[in-house]
Design a protein around this motif. Structure first.
Motif, PDB file in Angstrom:
ATOM      1  N   SER A  19       0.752  -1.008  -0.115  1.00  0.00           N
ATOM      2  CA  SER A  19      -0.079   0.051  -0.011  1.00  0.00           C
ATOM      3  C   SER A  19       0.804   1.213  -0.040  1.00  0.00           C
ATOM      4  CB  SER A  19      -1.028   0.020   1.425  1.00  0.00           C
ATOM      5  OG  SER A  19      -0.059   0.291   2.390  1.00  0.00           O
ATOM      6  N   LYS A  20       1.994   1.155   0.666  1.00  0.00           N
ATOM      7  CA  LYS A  20       2.797   2.398   0.671  1.00  0.00           C
ATOM      8  C   LYS A  20       3.485   2.497  -0.619  1.00  0.00           C
ATOM      9  CE  LYS A  20       3.858   4.393   3.911  1.00  0.00           C
ATOM     10  NZ  LYS A  20       3.324   6.116   4.508  1.00  0.00           N
ATOM     11  N   TYR A  21       3.861   1.563  -1.407  1.00  0.00           N
ATOM     12  CA  TYR A  21       4.507   1.985  -2.699  1.00  0.00           C
ATOM     13  C   TYR A  21       3.703   1.965  -3.626  1.00  0.00           C
ATOM     14  CZ  TYR A  21       7.419   0.524  -6.748  1.00  0.00           C
ATOM     15  OH  TYR A  21       7.879   0.903  -7.938  1.00  0.00           O
ATOM     16  N   LEU A  22       2.306   1.539  -3.397  1.00  0.00           N
ATOM     17  CA  LEU A  22       1.192   2.032  -4.695  1.00  0.00           C
ATOM     18  C   LEU A  22       1.147   3.663  -4.271  1.00  0.00           C
ATOM     19  CD1 LEU A  22      -1.164  -0.716  -4.314  1.00  0.00           C
ATOM     20  CD2 LEU A  22       0.202  -0.213  -6.436  1.00  0.00           C
ATOM     21  N   ALA A  23       0.986   4.097  -2.866  1.00  0.00           N
ATOM     22  CA  ALA A  23       0.716   5.617  -2.704  1.00  0.00           C
ATOM     23  C   ALA A  23       2.248   6.188  -3.311  1.00  0.00           C
ATOM     24  CB  ALA A  23       0.785   5.846  -1.249  1.00  0.00           C
ATOM     25  N   GLU A  24       3.309   5.660  -3.216  1.00  0.00           N
ATOM     26  CA  GLU A  24       4.559   6.327  -3.921  1.00  0.00           C
ATOM     27  C   GLU A  24       4.303   6.805  -4.983  1.00  0.00           C
ATOM     28  OE1 GLU A  24       8.144   4.302  -1.068  1.00  0.00           O
ATOM     29  OE2 GLU A  24       8.299   4.257  -3.362  1.00  0.00           O
ATOM     30  N   GLN A  25       3.887   5.637  -5.882  1.00  0.00           N
ATOM     31  CA  GLN A  25       3.490   5.987  -7.449  1.00  0.00           C
ATOM     32  C   GLN A  25       2.813   7.153  -7.876  1.00  0.00           C
ATOM     33  OE1 GLN A  25       5.848   4.114  -9.081  1.00  0.00           O
ATOM     34  NE2 GLN A  25       6.264   3.789  -6.934  1.00  0.00           N
ATOM     35  N   ILE A  26       1.614   7.247  -6.932  1.00  0.00           N
ATOM     36  CA  ILE A  26       0.568   8.211  -7.069  1.00  0.00           C
ATOM     37  C   ILE A  26       1.115   9.533  -6.883  1.00  0.00           C
ATOM     38  CG2 ILE A  26      -1.508   9.240  -6.137  1.00  0.00           C
ATOM     39  CD1 ILE A  26      -2.624   6.150  -5.541  1.00  0.00           C
ATOM     40  N   VAL A  27       2.111   9.775  -5.840  1.00  0.00           N
ATOM     41  CA  VAL A  27       2.534  10.803  -5.382  1.00  0.00           C
ATOM     42  C   VAL A  27       3.666  11.395  -6.380  1.00  0.00           C
ATOM     43  CG1 VAL A  27       4.207  11.896  -3.516  1.00  0.00           C
ATOM     44  CG2 VAL A  27       2.369  10.276  -2.824  1.00  0.00           C
ATOM     45  N   LEU A  28       4.298  10.489  -6.986  1.00  0.00           N
ATOM     46  CA  LEU A  28       5.458  10.972  -7.732  1.00  0.00           C
ATOM     47  C   LEU A  28       4.586  11.437  -9.200  1.00  0.00           C
ATOM     48  CD1 LEU A  28       8.172   8.341  -7.339  1.00  0.00           C
ATOM     49  CD2 LEU A  28       8.210  10.692  -6.689  1.00  0.00           C
ATOM     50  N   GLU A  29       3.682  10.956  -9.420  1.00  0.00           N
ATOM     51  CA  GLU A  29       2.848  11.472 -10.757  1.00  0.00           C
ATOM     52  C   GLU A  29       2.608  12.984 -10.854  1.00  0.00           C
ATOM     53  OE1 GLU A  29      -0.646   9.283 -11.122  1.00  0.00           O
ATOM     54  OE2 GLU A  29       0.357   7.758 -11.629  1.00  0.00           O
ATOM     55  N   GLN A  39      13.951  22.352   3.127  1.00  0.00           N
ATOM     56  CA  GLN A  39      14.740  23.578   2.879  1.00  0.00           C
ATOM     57  C   GLN A  39      15.519  23.123   1.403  1.00  0.00           C
ATOM     58  OE1 GLN A  39      17.428  23.077   6.301  1.00  0.00           O
ATOM     59  NE2 GLN A  39      16.123  24.406   7.645  1.00  0.00           N
ATOM     60  N   ASN A  40      15.714  22.241   0.789  1.00  0.00           N
ATOM     61  CA  ASN A  40      16.675  21.969  -0.271  1.00  0.00           C
ATOM     62  C   ASN A  40      15.542  21.110  -1.277  1.00  0.00           C
ATOM     63  OD1 ASN A  40      19.319  22.589   0.523  1.00  0.00           O
ATOM     64  ND2 ASN A  40      18.673  21.523   2.171  1.00  0.00           N
ATOM     65  N   PHE A  41      14.154  21.793  -1.288  1.00  0.00           N
ATOM     66  CA  PHE A  41      13.206  20.916  -2.212  1.00  0.00           C
ATOM     67  C   PHE A  41      13.402  20.696  -3.841  1.00  0.00           C
ATOM     68  CE2 PHE A  41       9.288  20.232  -4.315  1.00  0.00           C
ATOM     69  CZ  PHE A  41       8.733  19.000  -3.369  1.00  0.00           C
ATOM     70  N   ASP A  42      14.188  21.673  -4.315  1.00  0.00           N
ATOM     71  CA  ASP A  42      14.552  21.648  -5.725  1.00  0.00           C
ATOM     72  C   ASP A  42      15.680  20.644  -5.862  1.00  0.00           C
ATOM     73  OD1 ASP A  42      12.763  23.730  -6.422  1.00  0.00           O
ATOM     74  OD2 ASP A  42      14.140  25.175  -6.280  1.00  0.00           O
ATOM     75  N   LEU A  43      16.404  20.359  -4.970  1.00  0.00           N
ATOM     76  CA  LEU A  43      17.398  19.295  -5.149  1.00  0.00           C
ATOM     77  C   LEU A  43      16.967  17.929  -4.958  1.00  0.00           C
ATOM     78  CD1 LEU A  43      20.527  20.254  -2.705  1.00  0.00           C
ATOM     79  CD2 LEU A  43      20.456  20.032  -5.192  1.00  0.00           C
ATOM     80  N   VAL A  44      15.838  17.726  -4.262  1.00  0.00           N
ATOM     81  CA  VAL A  44      15.162  16.336  -3.762  1.00  0.00           C
ATOM     82  C   VAL A  44      13.933  16.047  -4.710  1.00  0.00           C
ATOM     83  CG1 VAL A  44      16.342  16.393  -1.712  1.00  0.00           C
ATOM     84  CG2 VAL A  44      13.835  17.213  -1.942  1.00  0.00           C
ATOM     85  N   LYS A  45      13.484  17.199  -5.240  1.00  0.00           N
ATOM     86  CA  LYS A  45      11.931  17.173  -6.050  1.00  0.00           C
ATOM     87  C   LYS A  45      12.306  15.869  -7.134  1.00  0.00           C
ATOM     88  CE  LYS A  45      10.900  19.991  -9.241  1.00  0.00           C
ATOM     89  NZ  LYS A  45      10.351  21.308  -9.668  1.00  0.00           N
ATOM     90  N   ASN A  46      11.162  15.010  -7.147  1.00  0.00           N
ATOM     91  CA  ASN A  46      11.119  13.808  -7.916  1.00  0.00           C
ATOM     92  C   ASN A  46      12.147  12.924  -7.653  1.00  0.00           C
ATOM     93  OD1 ASN A  46       8.980  15.360  -9.186  1.00  0.00           O
ATOM     94  ND2 ASN A  46      10.428  16.337 -10.618  1.00  0.00           N
ATOM     95  N   LYS A  47      12.341  12.647  -6.691  1.00  0.00           N
ATOM     96  CA  LYS A  47      13.595  11.765  -5.954  1.00  0.00           C
ATOM     97  C   LYS A  47      13.126  10.669  -4.926  1.00  0.00           C
ATOM     98  CE  LYS A  47      17.902  14.115  -7.710  1.00  0.00           C
ATOM     99  NZ  LYS A  47      17.422  15.161  -8.517  1.00  0.00           N
ATOM    100  N   THR A  48      13.714   9.846  -4.740  1.00  0.00           N
ATOM    101  CA  THR A  48      13.211   8.714  -3.807  1.00  0.00           C
ATOM    102  C   THR A  48      14.475   8.705  -2.920  1.00  0.00           C
ATOM    103  OG1 THR A  48      11.673   7.407  -5.073  1.00  0.00           O
ATOM    104  CG2 THR A  48      12.806   6.708  -3.017  1.00  0.00           C
TER     105      THR A  48
END
Length: 284
Positions: free
Chosen positions: A131-141, A204-213
Protein backbone atom coordinates in the motif's frame (compact mmCIF):
# COMPACT_ATOMS: atom_id res chain seq x y z
CA UNK A 1 8.01 41.59 6.40
CA UNK A 2 8.42 38.01 5.18
CA UNK A 3 5.47 35.79 5.98
CA UNK A 4 6.17 32.34 7.31
CA UNK A 5 5.68 29.53 4.83
CA UNK A 6 2.80 27.19 5.58
CA UNK A 7 3.16 23.46 6.18
CA UNK A 8 0.29 20.97 6.42
CA UNK A 9 1.24 17.69 8.12
CA UNK A 10 -0.97 14.62 7.86
CA UNK A 11 -1.00 12.18 10.78
CA UNK A 12 -0.01 15.18 12.90
CA UNK A 13 -0.48 13.46 16.28
CA UNK A 14 1.57 10.42 15.30
CA UNK A 15 5.06 9.55 16.53
CA UNK A 16 7.09 11.05 13.69
CA UNK A 17 4.78 13.95 12.83
CA UNK A 18 4.46 15.20 16.41
CA UNK A 19 8.25 15.33 16.76
CA UNK A 20 8.50 17.05 13.39
CA UNK A 21 5.92 19.61 14.47
CA UNK A 22 8.01 20.57 17.52
CA UNK A 23 11.03 21.25 15.31
CA UNK A 24 9.11 23.24 12.67
CA UNK A 25 6.62 25.26 14.72
CA UNK A 26 8.88 28.27 15.32
CA UNK A 27 9.85 28.76 11.68
CA UNK A 28 6.66 27.80 9.83
CA UNK A 29 2.90 28.17 10.19
CA UNK A 30 1.77 24.61 10.85
CA UNK A 31 -1.60 22.95 10.29
CA UNK A 32 -2.43 19.31 10.80
CA UNK A 33 -4.66 16.58 9.49
CA UNK A 34 -5.92 13.94 11.89
CA UNK A 35 -8.91 11.80 12.67
CA UNK A 36 -11.06 14.72 13.82
CA UNK A 37 -11.24 18.51 13.67
CA UNK A 38 -9.69 19.98 16.82
CA UNK A 39 -7.15 22.34 18.30
CA UNK A 40 -3.98 20.49 19.25
CA UNK A 41 -0.90 22.20 20.71
CA UNK A 42 -2.43 25.54 19.69
CA UNK A 43 -2.70 24.62 16.00
CA UNK A 44 -5.69 23.82 13.82
CA UNK A 45 -6.10 20.15 12.99
CA UNK A 46 -8.53 19.21 10.20
CA UNK A 47 -10.43 15.96 9.90
CA UNK A 48 -9.21 13.58 7.21
CA UNK A 49 -12.84 12.72 6.50
CA UNK A 50 -13.76 16.32 5.57
CA UNK A 51 -10.98 17.56 3.30
CA UNK A 52 -13.42 19.59 1.22
CA UNK A 53 -13.87 22.06 4.09
CA UNK A 54 -10.17 22.96 4.24
CA UNK A 55 -9.51 26.35 2.66
CA UNK A 56 -5.77 26.79 3.27
CA UNK A 57 -3.22 26.35 0.48
CA UNK A 58 -0.02 25.10 2.13
CA UNK A 59 3.41 25.67 0.64
CA UNK A 60 4.40 22.16 1.75
CA UNK A 61 2.36 19.02 2.31
CA UNK A 62 4.17 16.51 4.55
CA UNK A 63 2.43 13.14 4.36
CA UNK A 64 3.16 11.24 7.58
CA UNK A 65 -0.15 9.40 7.92
CA UNK A 66 -0.03 5.61 7.83
CA UNK A 67 -2.13 2.63 8.80
CA UNK A 68 0.26 -0.08 10.02
CA UNK A 69 -0.12 -3.73 10.97
CA UNK A 70 2.45 -4.58 13.62
CA UNK A 71 2.72 -6.65 16.75
CA UNK A 72 -0.78 -7.52 17.93
CA UNK A 73 -2.38 -4.88 15.69
CA UNK A 74 -3.72 -6.49 12.52
CA UNK A 75 -5.42 -4.46 9.79
CA UNK A 76 -7.00 -5.99 6.72
CA UNK A 77 -6.10 -5.03 3.16
CA UNK A 78 -9.10 -2.71 2.83
CA UNK A 79 -8.16 -0.71 5.94
CA UNK A 80 -4.54 -0.39 4.86
CA UNK A 81 -5.42 0.77 1.37
CA UNK A 82 -8.11 3.20 2.55
CA UNK A 83 -5.58 5.17 4.60
CA UNK A 84 -2.28 4.57 2.84
CA UNK A 85 -3.47 4.80 -0.76
CA UNK A 86 -6.91 6.41 -0.98
CA UNK A 87 -6.30 9.17 1.59
CA UNK A 88 -2.92 9.94 0.04
CA UNK A 89 -4.56 10.32 -3.38
CA UNK A 90 -7.27 12.59 -1.97
CA UNK A 91 -4.69 14.80 -0.25
CA UNK A 92 -2.47 15.33 -3.27
CA UNK A 93 -5.50 16.13 -5.44
CA UNK A 94 -6.78 18.58 -2.86
CA UNK A 95 -3.41 20.29 -2.45
CA UNK A 96 -2.08 19.90 -5.99
CA UNK A 97 -0.09 23.15 -5.90
CA UNK A 98 1.85 22.20 -2.76
CA UNK A 99 5.34 20.77 -2.66
CA UNK A 100 4.97 17.24 -1.29
CA UNK A 101 7.17 15.17 0.99
CA UNK A 102 5.86 11.61 1.32
CA UNK A 103 7.10 9.46 4.20
CA UNK A 104 7.40 5.85 3.11
CA UNK A 105 9.10 2.69 4.34
CA UNK A 106 12.16 0.59 3.57
CA UNK A 107 9.93 -2.48 3.64
CA UNK A 108 9.08 -1.85 -0.03
CA UNK A 109 12.48 -3.29 -1.01
CA UNK A 110 13.18 -6.89 -2.01
CA UNK A 111 14.08 -9.07 0.98
CA UNK A 112 16.77 -10.86 -1.03
CA UNK A 113 18.84 -7.74 -1.67
CA UNK A 114 22.21 -8.04 0.10
CA UNK A 115 22.84 -4.31 0.40
CA UNK A 116 19.86 -2.01 -0.07
CA UNK A 117 20.36 1.39 -1.67
CA UNK A 118 18.02 3.99 -3.17
CA UNK A 119 17.51 2.14 -6.49
CA UNK A 120 17.44 -1.44 -5.16
CA UNK A 121 14.77 -3.82 -6.53
CA UNK A 122 11.25 -3.40 -5.20
CA UNK A 123 9.31 -6.33 -3.76
CA UNK A 124 7.02 -5.18 -0.92
CA UNK A 125 7.23 -7.43 2.13
CA UNK A 126 3.58 -7.11 3.24
CA UNK A 127 0.20 -5.65 2.37
CA UNK A 128 1.27 -2.57 4.33
CA UNK A 129 4.42 -2.18 2.23
CA UNK A 130 2.42 -2.76 -0.95
CA UNK A 131 0.00 0.00 0.00
CA UNK A 132 2.86 2.40 0.74
CA UNK A 133 4.54 1.64 -2.58
CA UNK A 134 1.31 2.21 -4.51
CA UNK A 135 0.94 5.54 -2.72
CA UNK A 136 4.50 6.44 -3.72
CA UNK A 137 3.61 6.00 -7.38
CA UNK A 138 0.56 8.25 -7.00
CA UNK A 139 2.62 10.93 -5.27
CA UNK A 140 5.40 10.91 -7.87
CA UNK A 141 2.89 11.46 -10.66
CA UNK A 142 2.56 15.03 -9.41
CA UNK A 143 6.16 15.81 -10.52
CA UNK A 144 6.40 18.04 -7.46
CA UNK A 145 7.21 15.56 -4.71
CA UNK A 146 9.94 13.62 -2.98
CA UNK A 147 9.73 10.19 -1.38
CA UNK A 148 11.58 9.47 1.87
CA UNK A 149 11.88 5.80 2.79
CA UNK A 150 12.72 5.32 6.47
CA UNK A 151 13.94 2.28 8.37
CA UNK A 152 12.61 1.44 11.86
CA UNK A 153 11.92 4.62 13.83
CA UNK A 154 12.67 4.69 17.53
CA UNK A 155 12.62 7.19 20.37
CA UNK A 156 10.35 8.39 23.16
CA UNK A 157 6.77 7.97 22.02
CA UNK A 158 7.46 5.04 19.67
CA UNK A 159 4.84 2.34 19.21
CA UNK A 160 4.73 0.09 22.26
CA UNK A 161 4.28 -3.10 20.21
CA UNK A 162 7.72 -2.88 18.56
CA UNK A 163 10.84 -4.74 19.65
CA UNK A 164 12.67 -1.99 21.57
CA UNK A 165 9.77 -1.09 23.93
CA UNK A 166 8.91 -4.80 24.19
CA UNK A 167 12.39 -5.78 25.39
CA UNK A 168 12.54 -2.82 27.78
CA UNK A 169 9.09 -3.58 29.17
CA UNK A 170 10.19 -7.15 29.85
CA UNK A 171 13.46 -6.02 31.43
CA UNK A 172 11.81 -3.57 33.81
CA UNK A 173 8.71 -5.65 34.53
CA UNK A 174 10.04 -9.20 34.89
CA UNK A 175 13.82 -8.68 34.70
CA UNK A 176 14.01 -11.23 31.87
CA UNK A 177 14.34 -10.45 28.16
CA UNK A 178 13.18 -13.23 25.85
CA UNK A 179 15.07 -13.25 22.56
CA UNK A 180 13.88 -15.36 19.65
CA UNK A 181 16.38 -17.76 18.10
CA UNK A 182 19.96 -16.71 18.76
CA UNK A 183 19.12 -13.05 18.35
CA UNK A 184 21.22 -12.72 15.22
CA UNK A 185 18.66 -10.89 13.06
CA UNK A 186 20.01 -7.42 12.30
CA UNK A 187 17.80 -4.37 11.92
CA UNK A 188 18.42 -0.77 10.96
CA UNK A 189 17.03 1.79 13.40
CA UNK A 190 16.77 5.54 12.83
CA UNK A 191 16.23 7.89 15.75
CA UNK A 192 13.13 10.03 15.36
CA UNK A 193 15.03 13.33 15.74
CA UNK A 194 17.49 12.29 13.02
CA UNK A 195 14.58 11.43 10.73
CA UNK A 196 13.00 14.83 11.43
CA UNK A 197 16.22 16.65 10.60
CA UNK A 198 16.34 14.69 7.36
CA UNK A 199 12.80 15.80 6.47
CA UNK A 200 13.62 19.42 7.35
CA UNK A 201 16.63 19.33 5.03
CA UNK A 202 14.39 17.98 2.26
CA UNK A 203 12.00 20.91 2.82
CA UNK A 204 14.82 23.44 2.82
CA UNK A 205 16.41 21.96 -0.32
CA UNK A 206 13.27 20.89 -2.12
CA UNK A 207 14.54 21.71 -5.62
CA UNK A 208 17.42 19.29 -5.04
CA UNK A 209 15.20 16.40 -3.97
CA UNK A 210 12.13 16.98 -6.15
CA UNK A 211 11.04 13.85 -8.03
CA UNK A 212 13.65 11.76 -6.22
CA UNK A 213 13.38 8.82 -3.84
CA UNK A 214 15.59 9.19 -0.75
CA UNK A 215 16.69 6.65 1.82
CA UNK A 216 16.71 7.59 5.50
CA UNK A 217 18.67 4.97 7.42
CA UNK A 218 21.44 4.78 10.00
CA UNK A 219 24.99 3.77 9.16
CA UNK A 220 24.93 0.61 11.28
CA UNK A 221 22.59 -2.27 11.92
CA UNK A 222 22.07 -3.87 15.32
CA UNK A 223 21.13 -7.46 16.03
CA UNK A 224 18.39 -8.41 18.47
CA UNK A 225 21.00 -9.76 20.86
CA UNK A 226 22.99 -6.50 20.60
CA UNK A 227 19.83 -4.67 21.64
CA UNK A 228 19.10 -7.13 24.44
CA UNK A 229 22.64 -6.78 25.85
CA UNK A 230 22.37 -2.99 25.92
CA UNK A 231 19.05 -3.15 27.76
CA UNK A 232 20.18 -5.92 30.12
CA UNK A 233 23.27 -3.95 31.10
CA UNK A 234 21.23 -0.99 32.30
CA UNK A 235 18.32 -2.89 33.87
CA UNK A 236 20.17 -5.86 35.42
CA UNK A 237 17.87 -8.16 33.47
CA UNK A 238 18.80 -11.64 32.29
CA UNK A 239 18.38 -12.91 28.73
CA UNK A 240 16.58 -16.10 27.68
CA UNK A 241 16.58 -17.55 24.17
CA UNK A 242 13.31 -19.05 22.93
CA UNK A 243 11.93 -20.60 19.74
CA UNK A 244 13.48 -19.88 16.34
CA UNK A 245 13.81 -16.68 14.33
CA UNK A 246 13.94 -17.03 10.55
CA UNK A 247 13.38 -13.33 9.83
CA UNK A 248 16.04 -11.89 7.50
CA UNK A 249 18.59 -9.22 8.34
CA UNK A 250 18.78 -5.93 6.41
CA UNK A 251 21.79 -3.85 5.44
CA UNK A 252 21.76 -0.44 3.79
CA UNK A 253 23.90 2.06 1.95
CA UNK A 254 22.33 5.51 1.54
CA UNK A 255 25.49 7.41 0.63
CA UNK A 256 23.75 8.92 -2.40
CA UNK A 257 21.08 10.48 -0.19
CA UNK A 258 23.63 11.67 2.38
CA UNK A 259 25.78 13.28 -0.29
CA UNK A 260 22.79 14.99 -1.90
CA UNK A 261 21.57 16.66 1.29
CA UNK A 262 24.69 16.71 3.43
CA UNK A 263 22.78 14.70 6.03
CA UNK A 264 24.16 12.25 8.56
CA UNK A 265 22.29 10.63 11.44
CA UNK A 266 23.93 11.90 14.62
CA UNK A 267 22.32 9.94 17.45
CA UNK A 268 24.31 7.26 19.27
CA UNK A 269 22.11 4.16 19.40
CA UNK A 270 23.27 2.94 22.81
CA UNK A 271 22.87 6.39 24.41
CA UNK A 272 19.37 6.76 22.95
CA UNK A 273 18.33 3.34 24.28
CA UNK A 274 19.65 4.24 27.75
CA UNK A 275 17.70 7.50 27.68
CA UNK A 276 14.57 5.63 26.66
CA UNK A 277 15.06 3.14 29.52
CA UNK A 278 15.39 6.00 32.01
CA UNK A 279 12.24 7.63 30.63
CA UNK A 280 10.39 4.32 30.72
CA UNK A 281 11.33 3.69 34.34
CA UNK A 282 9.78 7.02 35.24
CA UNK A 283 6.48 5.79 33.80
CA UNK A 284 6.31 2.84 36.21
Amino acid sequence: MNLKKTILISGIKGFLASHLFNLLKDDFTIYGIGRKTELWNHIQVFSSSDLASISIEPDFLILCHAAVSSGQISLDKEQLFEVNVSLTEQLIKKFSSSRIVYISTCSVYDLKTDLIHEESPINPQSQYATSKYLAEQIVLETSNATIIRLSSLYGIGMKENTIIPNYIQQAIGSHVITVWGKGQREQNYIYVEDACQFIILAIQNFDLVKNKTLLGVSKEEYSNIDLAYIIAEFTSASIEFVNEDSAPSFHYNNQKTCDLLGWQPKTNFKEAIINYIQWKKEQF
